[in-house]
Design an enzyme around this catalytic site. Structure first.
Site, short mmCIF file in Angstrom:
data_model
loop_
_atom_site.label_atom_id
_atom_site.label_comp_id
_atom_site.label_asym_id
_atom_site.label_seq_id
_atom_site.Cartn_x
_atom_site.Cartn_y
_atom_site.Cartn_z
N HIS A 1 0.65 12.36 19.89
CA HIS A 1 2.05 12.56 20.38
C HIS A 1 2.72 12.48 18.85
O HIS A 1 3.95 12.62 18.81
CB HIS A 1 2.51 11.54 21.31
CG HIS A 1 2.33 12.07 22.69
ND1 HIS A 1 3.09 13.13 23.40
CD2 HIS A 1 1.30 11.76 23.52
CE1 HIS A 1 2.46 13.20 24.52
NE2 HIS A 1 1.58 12.66 24.77
N LYS B 1 -0.70 19.84 21.62
CA LYS B 1 0.77 19.26 21.99
C LYS B 1 1.69 20.03 21.14
O LYS B 1 1.86 21.47 21.05
CB LYS B 1 0.64 17.96 21.94
CG LYS B 1 -0.12 17.42 23.15
CD LYS B 1 -0.04 15.82 23.27
CE LYS B 1 -0.64 15.53 24.66
NZ LYS B 1 -1.50 14.09 24.71
N SER C 1 2.43 7.45 24.79
CA SER C 1 3.21 8.73 25.53
C SER C 1 3.83 8.47 26.70
O SER C 1 4.48 9.43 27.04
CB SER C 1 1.47 9.58 26.07
OG SER C 1 0.77 8.66 26.52
C1 PLP Z 1 -2.77 14.25 25.33
C2 PLP Z 1 -3.36 13.02 24.55
C3 PLP Z 1 -4.67 13.07 24.55
C4 PLP Z 1 -5.52 14.50 24.87
O1 PLP Z 1 -5.30 15.42 23.95
P1 PLP Z 1 -5.74 16.79 24.40
O2 PLP Z 1 -5.90 17.62 23.05
O3 PLP Z 1 -4.73 17.52 25.35
O4 PLP Z 1 -7.12 16.59 25.08
C5 PLP Z 1 -5.30 12.17 23.65
N1 PLP Z 1 -4.86 11.01 23.36
C6 PLP Z 1 -3.47 10.86 23.41
C7 PLP Z 1 -2.79 9.61 23.05
C8 PLP Z 1 -2.57 11.91 24.27
O5 PLP Z 1 -1.50 11.66 24.50
#
Ligand code: PLP
Length: 393
Positions: free
Chosen positions: A211, A241, A183
């Protein structure tokens, strides 16, 4: 109130401010779109949201949410295993499994809780977890909740992974965990090589594809992109996301999902999603499944944006995905660039320690399917002015 605690809190905050590590919360007065009103400033180009496909404010998702409120109510009323599983929650999991080409899925409140739910639930004290050094904070916390031994390997380094596999030969079970798309840098894990090592050393694999979900493999994720989705034991995806709503899920075998339903603590002890959340998510999957133009626009914009920044002389690091870091280095300069960009009408947030290592501060930009060419051109002009003003280009 306790004076010792209150004084400690004040000292902590002062220390963050001194180190340029204090980040005030920005507040939106509009939906998450290409141009937003934020901290009272209107028409700001938004390059910081994870709303890759523009689904968060899509009419089909909003309509589905409204109808679900009318039909099912505002809340689910219980944790999933008590009486919080409505037909709409079950339908979401079936749709997700079909979309991902896996046996079964289980939805959690967020990607964060999905990691907290799955990792300690499938590993024991006589196991070992082998984890990439740049894995997301929620993986790190999930690993902390496990009694298994842990071994960290160098980022995307297959020799280091193999070494870790050799060093953990005594463990009963082994689980390799990696982000699919990282990320902070936007690079991709070499899943075919990881799967090959896992098979050779009899280890299980888990990919956190927060992502990659909605972005790679036509939206089906990094494992699908590489054609290894039937070889990965645990796929984690987020619904927060690109999918535009809220939630996380685990995708895998029926046995995995069955076990998680019996033992994963966030599933057992935290309330189910609102019906509107489940319904909007189903609408998002329907769109991703039937309309490839969302991901096509995302990738077209990502290529255009990255080339534009590089032409201006910015260093976009090692990104292979829409996540486009603008590498700056020291925390102070990154915060100055963020401030200058905001004055120029662009929201692109600095990412600093502890999210990335000290001295690796950057501005992280995320072009999306929502942006028009003129949004991106205006943002490039802002980067040029701000970058020159600060002597970065
Ligand atoms: C954003 C993210 C999460 C968390 O996801 P949410 O649904 O926002 O809690 C978990 N793992 C990675 C790699 C992320 O980038």
């Amino acid at each position: 109130m306790n004076e010792t605690l209150q004084n400690w809190l004040g000292d902590q905050i002062s220390s963050l401010i001194e180190q340029n590590l204090y980040k005030p919360i920005v507040v939106l007065d509009t939906p998450s779109g290409a141009r937003i009103t934020v901290n009272g400033k209107s028409d700001v180009i938004n390059l910081s949201s994870n709303n890759y496909l523009g689904l968060a404010n899509h009419p089909a998702l909003k309509q589905a949410a409204i109808e679900a409120v009318e039909r099912w109510g505002a809340g689910a009323g219980a944790v999933r295993p008590i009486v919080g599983t409505m037909r709409i929650h079950a339908e979401l999991e079936e749709r997700l499994a079909a979309f991902k080409h896996v046996d079964a899925t289980l939805v959690f409140q967020s990607g964060f809780t999905a990691n907290a739910g799955v990792i300690p639930t499938i590993t024991d004290g006589d196991d070992a977890i082998i984890t990439d050094e740049l894995n997301h904070a929620s993986i790190i916390d999930g690993v902390r909740l496990s009694k298994a031994a842990r071994k960290i390997y160098k980022h995307n380094d297959m020799a280091s992974l193999e070494q870790a596999l050799k060093e953990t030969a005594g463990a009963k079970k082994r689980l390799i965990i990696t982000d699919g798309v990282f990320s902070m840098d936007g690079d991709v894990a070499p899943l075919p090589a990881i799967v090959e090592l896992a098979e050779r050393y009899d280890a299980a694999t888990m990919v956190d594809d927060a992502h990659g979900s909605g972005v790679l493999g036509g939206g089906r994720g990094t494992a699908y992109h590489f054609g290894v989705h039937d070889k990965i034991d645990v796929q984690l995806g987020t619904l927060s996301k690109a999918v535009g709503v809220m939630g996380g899920y685990i995708a895998g075998s029926s046995a995995l999902i069955d076990w998680l339903k019996q033992r994963a603590r966030p599933f057992l002890f935290s309330t189910a999603h609102t019906p509107a959340t489940a319904a909007a998510t189903i609408a998002a999957i329907e769109l991703m499944d039937t309309d490839p133009t969302f991901t096509e626009r995302l990738w077209e914009n990502a290529r255009y944006w990255k080339a534009g920044l590089q032409n201006l002389g910015f260093d976009t690091g090692i990104s292979e995905t829409p996540i486009t870091p603008v590498m700056v280095g020291d925390e102070g300069s990154a915060l100055q660039l963020q401030k200058a960009l905001f004055e120029e009408g662009v929201l692109a947030l600095a990412i600093v320690f502890p999210t990335v290592a000290r001295g690796k501060a950057r501005i992280r930009t995320m072009p999306s399917a929502m942006h028009s060419k003129s949004d991106l051109d205006d943002a490039l002009a802002a980067f040029e002015r701000a970058g020159k003003r600060l002597g970065l280009i």
